[in-house]
Write an enzyme that holds these catalytic residues in place. Structure first.
Site, PDB file in Angstrom:
ATOM      1  N   GLU A   1       0.764  -1.194  -0.104  1.00 29.96           N
ATOM      2  CA  GLU A   1      -0.002   0.008   0.080  1.00 29.96           C
ATOM      3  C   GLU A   1       1.061   1.378  -0.060  1.00 29.96           C
ATOM      4  OE1 GLU A   1      -3.567   1.862   2.856  1.00 29.96           O
ATOM      5  OE2 GLU A   1      -2.229   0.428   3.695  1.00 29.96           O
TER       6      GLU A   1
ATOM      7  N   LYS B   1      -9.021   2.204  -2.619  1.00 32.76           N
ATOM      8  CA  LYS B   1      -9.543   1.673  -1.394  1.00 32.76           C
ATOM      9  C   LYS B   1     -10.720   1.986  -0.794  1.00 32.76           C
ATOM     10  CE  LYS B   1      -7.433   1.059   3.406  1.00 32.76           C
ATOM     11  NZ  LYS B   1      -6.189   1.518   4.411  1.00 32.76           N
TER      12      LYS B   1
ATOM     13  N   CYS C   1      -5.312  -3.119   1.830  1.00 29.77           N
ATOM     14  CA  CYS C   1      -5.248  -3.324   3.703  1.00 29.77           C
ATOM     15  C   CYS C   1      -6.586  -3.404   4.077  1.00 29.77           C
ATOM     16  CB  CYS C   1      -4.410  -2.094   4.205  1.00 29.77           C
ATOM     17  SG  CYS C   1      -3.750  -2.357   5.730  1.00 29.77           S
TER      18      CYS C   1
ATOM     19  N   SER D   1       0.513  -2.762   7.133  1.00 30.24           N
ATOM     20  CA  SER D   1      -0.010  -3.095   8.423  1.00 30.24           C
ATOM     21  C   SER D   1       1.058  -3.170   9.405  1.00 30.24           C
ATOM     22  CB  SER D   1      -0.714  -4.556   8.507  1.00 30.24           C
ATOM     23  OG  SER D   1      -1.192  -4.891   9.559  1.00 30.24           O
TER      24      SER D   1
ATOM     25  N   GLY E   1      21.443   0.060  35.125  1.00 30.77           N
ATOM     26  CA  GLY E   1      19.990  -0.506  35.272  1.00 30.77           C
ATOM     27  C   GLY E   1      19.596  -1.189  34.224  1.00 30.77           C
ATOM     28  N   VAL E   2      18.516  -1.864  34.467  1.00 30.67           N
ATOM     29  CA  VAL E   2      18.143  -3.017  33.184  1.00 30.67           C
ATOM     30  C   VAL E   2      17.694  -2.249  31.809  1.00 30.67           C
ATOM     31  CG1 VAL E   2      15.899  -2.926  34.049  1.00 30.67           C
ATOM     32  CG2 VAL E   2      16.919  -5.209  32.856  1.00 30.67           C
ATOM     33  N   ASP E   3      17.172  -1.063  31.808  1.00 33.79           N
ATOM     34  CA  ASP E   3      16.404  -0.371  30.811  1.00 33.79           C
ATOM     35  C   ASP E   3      17.457   0.007  29.882  1.00 33.79           C
ATOM     36  OD1 ASP E   3      13.649  -0.416  31.886  1.00 33.79           O
ATOM     37  OD2 ASP E   3      14.182   1.174  33.219  1.00 33.79           O
TER      38      ASP E   3
ATOM     39  N   ASN F   1      15.061  15.676  40.945  1.00 32.58           N
ATOM     40  CA  ASN F   1      14.923  15.604  39.494  1.00 32.58           C
ATOM     41  C   ASN F   1      16.176  16.659  38.985  1.00 32.58           C
ATOM     42  OD1 ASN F   1      12.684  14.235  39.281  1.00 32.58           O
ATOM     43  ND2 ASN F   1      11.355  16.209  39.514  1.00 32.58           N
TER      44      ASN F   1
END
EC number: 6.3.5.1
Length: 560
Positions: free
Chosen positions: A41, A116, A152, A189, A307-309, A386
């Protein structure tokens, strides 16, 4: 008749480049004796072009490029190309100015346009903003083969399969009434976890119900927050998968239609991913690779906290771009634990990526000194915490600006949902890689990565220690949030299952915790609105398809 699928990775707006990709696969198809080539598409301009479609010169250029492509195609080959077409009746009917269309190219010319018919307006889709829907069934004859054409969404309205009807018409039913021999679908898609299983189940049902073989062609590649997984495939009249392209890469496959059997022959079937984790990994690697390259960056950087992230993001970036193009920056503060530094360095060593260490202790003192008089008499709190994150964010952005590297944000979906992140601090970046990945899935992906390798990629200590922002002494995430398995289950029930508070409590969650998560989710909307684009892997991402107001007096708690 031999038919081929050109599963291409277009760059939005690169009309000549996209046309060249189609031309190259057309030449490959011609050499293979293919009679009909299918492309995705809007393949000539890439999907989704969004408001580029409001620019008249863009539409004119699309048509010019399409005409040139038609003239350049090999002889004896017909090609279906996704394009846009002006609606000549718009000034009379009051409809939209464009159609989302497929052009049939053959013998050096544009032979026909197919429009479409079903235009989606849910989640990330907003096609009524640009397009008028087609009114007629789309079909044509090529040699002796009668082919039905769908685009689609035209496939996604089978009342028997879904148990409901989302649109007043079903284009597949109309094509079956016309007794076409074959149905083709040209799609863009977007990927979400498990979506391929749904696509294949839906097409199998349609093929058996209407006794028509179906060929599904899908776009591949990352475009902004959207990832397209490809995995084009073909289903015979018995509802069997007879061909499938690879996922998450450009591909070219041929399909044989047997006119005697009036069905598709068995062809090459590429394997599917072995697990959800493998599928998500491939999607995120593709998303990072294409976002970086299509935005014309060469290198990326990110903050490595231990850290994990950040560990997962660094690993994804290394797989997508190569170790030489990833830079990890460590920015320890007086509150950083020793293992945070050693874990981050161990990860960098495993990935063989470059690192820089920029301590922020003196910068913190300078900020404290500047604010001392104003903050005098107040207790240390969120504002001071912060500041550390914002100091780090400034340093990362300075490196990004100085050297032209793309900064990757490392926040996960659980944190983004409840606002456990700092504006202009750890939220800084040009791409948020795991913004649609819940914390529990982050751990699952890291463990999967380690299990598939001969040696450890993510240091085990990163996976076993308590997660912490380390913005004050002894801090852990669970000081402010419920355990992540609890948080993620509540968020899943709220965001995906749309459960009420009463239903979530009945499922076993504490009412006070659920109420608090709902409040945090609502209050964090202003942060999410200012976040970097996040790669979408679920049906409910905080991105293009999430459209919540920031200033609102409505509380989710009222809807109980």
């Amino acid at each position: 008749m031999k038919i081929a699928i050109a599963q291409i990775n277009p760059l939005i707006g690169d009309l000549s480049g996209n046309a060249q990709k189609i031309l190259e696969m057309s030449q490959q198809a011609s050499l293979a004796g293919v009679r009909l080539l299918l492309t995705p598409e809007l393949s000539i301009c890439g999907y989704p072009p969004r408001d580029l479609l409001l620019n008249p010169s863009f539409v004119v250029s699309i048509n010019q490029t399409l005409e040139k492509l038609a003239a350049d195609l090999p002889p004896n080959l017909a090609v279906l190309v996704g394009t846009v077409v002006k609606n000549s009746q718009a000034h009379i009917t009051g409809g939209k100015n464009l159609f989302n269309s497929i052009a049939l190219l053959e013998n050096g010319q544009i032979q026909h346009f197919f429009h479409k018919r079903l235009l989606p307006t849910y989640d990330v889709f907003d096609e009524h903003r640009y397009f008028e829907h087609g009114l007629e069934p789309n079909h044509f004859k090529l040699d002796n083969l009668h082919i039905g054409v769908t685009i689609c969404e035209d496939l996604w309205n089978n009342e028997e399969f879904w148990g409901k009807r989302s649109y007043p018409i079903n284009p597949i039913n109309d094509l079956a009434d016309l007794e076409v021999d074959l149905i083709v679908n040209l799609s863009a898609s977007p990927y979400t976890v498990g979506k391929q299983n749904l696509r294949e189940a839906m097409l199998k049902h349609c093929a058996v119900s209407f006794q028509k073989p179906i060929i599904y062609t899908n776009q591949v590649g990352g475009n902004d927050d959207l990832i397209f997984d490809g995995r084009s495939f073909a289903v015979n009249k018995q509802g069997k998968i007879v061909s499938r392209a690879h996922g998450f890469v450009s591909d070219f496959i041929t399909i044989e239609f047997n006119s005697n059997k009036q069905d598709i022959e068995l062809g090459h079937i590429s394997p599917v991913d072995k697990s959800e984790n493998e599928e998500i990994w491939n999607a995120l690697v593709l998303g990072v690779k294409d976002y970086v390259h299509k935005c014309r960056f060469s290198k990326v950087l990110l903050g490595l906290s231990g850290g994990v992230d950040s560990a997962l993001v660094a690993t994804i970036a290394t797989a997508a771009l190569g170790k030489e193009n990833v830079i990890g920056v460590l920015m320890p503060s007086p509150y950083s634990s020793e293992h945070s530094i050693t874990d981050a360095l161990a990860l960098a060593k495993n990935l063989d990526i470059q690192t820089q260490i920029l301590p922020i202790g003196k910068l913190m003192q300078a900020f404290d000194s500047s604010l001392n008089d104003l903050f005098m008499g107040t207790e240390f709190g969120i504002a001071e915490e912060n500041l550390q994150s914002r100091i780090r964010g400034n340093l990362l952005m300075a490196i990004s600006n100085k050297f032209g590297y793309l900064l990757l944000s490392t926040g996960n979906k659980s944190e983004v949902a409840v606002g456990y992140c700092t504006l202009y601090g750890d939220m800084n970046g040009g791409l948020s890689v795991i913004a649609d990945v819940p914390k529990t899935r982050v751990y699952s992906l890291c463990k999967w990565l380690n299990s598939r390798q001969l040696q450890e990629v993510i240091p085990n200590n990163i996976l076993t220690k308590a997660p912490s922002a380390e913005l004050k002494p002894g801090q852990v995430d669970q000081d402010s949030l419920p355990a992540y398995d609890i948080l993620d289950d509540i968020l899943d029930r709220l965001l995906y299952q749309h459960q009420s508070v009463a239903e979530i409590v009945t499922a076993g969650h504490d009412r006070v915790v659920v109420d608090r998560i709902l409040q945090l989710l609502s209050r964090a909307e202003f942060k999410r609105r200012q976040a970097a684009p996040g790669l979408k892997i679920t049906d409910r991402a905080f991105g293009t398809g999430w459209r919540m107001p920031i200033a609102s007096s409505w509380s989710v708690l009222r809807n109980i």
